[in-house]
Design an enzyme around this catalytic site. Structure first.
Site: not given
Length: 382
Positions: A11, A126-127
């Site tokens: 993350d 974003d992860e």
DNA sequence: TCTGGGGTCCTAGGACCC
DNA sequence: TCTGGGGTCCTAGGACCC
């Protein structure tokens, strides 16, 4: 059924805000909020010092997309209205979102991870989940290698959790943020996870956790101890069984590296609420524009759709949706506009509206400009 | 001065068919 | 005449996630 996998969840830390800090390093250490539709910072013609907008000067309906950890210290978190966050941190810097830059950095960090471990599931900008089962190396060392690779490729920090399954890995990545690595093993995960709020489980949101609280269940350990039949009686067969399993560390979902999109949509919240009659021209223009953008998105991604839908949000924030499934597929703007127009006839237009949206679903891949029809024969777009 | 935009998945009821 | 199930598709809404 023993789960002997090794799954990582990676993350990025305050991703959008951190990408902005790459462009504006002078803001490091300050409370910075990304959100709204403001102007980009400009350098003064002479001095060269960049001028940033103050959060306190914001007017509008935007929300916080991301905030730096310094801004979070004031209580400013993602999803909060910008006007409200301005009361908490008036001197914070407000930057408009720059999605092109975020997408560039997203591709970049994922590519860096893929060099080390290619079995990656995309979970948004974003992860990611990474299946490390077939990758050599001790878990902590491997996580540090991944972090170093991401930092070298992007200049950005991330947090990583490693565990026997996705749910545990996801919780683990959040345990030592920012910049942390947490490894949970079969032998020890309960000590770290069971004391946490049930809300920490990905899939238990505000509603479910509120209902659990009313049943006397706050923590994951309490959820694990609750009889499965009790959970099933309150949450239904699927949800009850899932909660029971996941709280007991059982989650067999694989890391999925490929998936097809299910829908494409565009929506817009207006600066001020609009009325169907009074603001007819403005609404019509927005509506057509949304349809054209959905068509462009379909075209770009190589899909046609069979179902077209609309979404309206009224001034009181209540939403309605309508959709229509056609006996053929389509992907052109005018066709989507016609279908969406049919949907629009089926909703109440006597109240003020704050949002309008258009969605295409029932997606079918397009090959050579021709779409495979539902019966196996080919049908041309309108 | 409340509450963005892009998604996925699930549920539930009705239509329709066998 | 009443009363079935099972399966699929469509529609609307809602929870949840990033």
């Amino acid at each position: 059924m023993e789960d002997t996998r090794r799954i990582a969840h990676l993350d990025m830390d305050a991703f959008f805000a951190s990408v902005e800090l790459l462009s504006y390093p002078e803001l490091r250490g300050r409370a910075v909020v990304v959100g709204g539709r403001g102007a980009v910072p400009v350098s003064a013609a002479t001095g060269g010092e960049r001028q940033f907008a103050r959060l306190a000067d914001y007017v509008g309906r935007g929300v916080v997309t991301t905030s730096t950890y310094e801004a979070r210290a004031f209580g400013v978190f993602s999803g909060m209205g910008l006007m409200k966050s301005a009361r908490l941190a008036p001197e914070a810097v407000l930057l408009p979102a720059n999605f092109d830059a975020y997408r560039r950095n997203s591709r970049c960090f994922k590519a860096a991870v893929a060099e080390i471990a290619p079995h990656i599931e995309d979970r948004g900008i974003d992860e990611i989940y990474i299946d490390l089962s077939g990758v050599d190396g001790e878990s902590h060392a491997l996580a540090e290698r991944l972090r170093a690779a991401v930092l070298a490729a992007t200049g950005l920090s991330c947090s990583i959790g490693i565990a026997p399954n996705k749910t545990l890995a996801k919780i683990a990545s959040d345990l030592d943020k920012p910049g942390g690595v947490t490894v949970l093993t079969d032998a020890h995960w309960r000590d770290r996870i069971w004391p946490l709020s049930a809300r920490k489980i990905n899939g238990i949101g505000p509603k479910a956790s509120e209902r659990l609280t009313r049943l006397g269940i706050e923590r994951i350990g309490e959820l694990a101890a609750a009889p499965e039949a009790f959970l099933v009686s309150h949450f239904g067969e699927a949800s009850g069984r899932w909660m029971h399993r996941v709280a007991n560390g059982i989650d067999l979902r694989p890391v999925v590296t490929e998936s097809e999109p299910k829908s494409v949509s565009r929506e817009s919240t207006f600066e001020r609420d609009l009325h169907a009659r009074h603001d007819r021209a403005a609404l019509s223009e927005i509506f057509t524009d949304l349809c054209m953008r959905v068509a462009a998105d379909l075209d770009r991604s190589g899909y046609a759709c069979r179902t077209v839908g609309i979404k309206l949000r009224y001034a009181d924030f209540k939403s309605v949706t309508r959709d229509i499934t056609l006996p053929f597929s389509l992907s052109d703007g005018p066709g989507i506009r016609r279908a969406a127009g049919e949907c629009l006839k089926r909703v109440a237009l006597d109240r003020r509206i704050r949002l309008l949206g258009v969605r295409a679903s029932g997606l079918i891949p397009v090959t050579d400009g021709v779409t495979a029809g539902t019966d196996g024969q080919l049908c041309l777009p309108w």
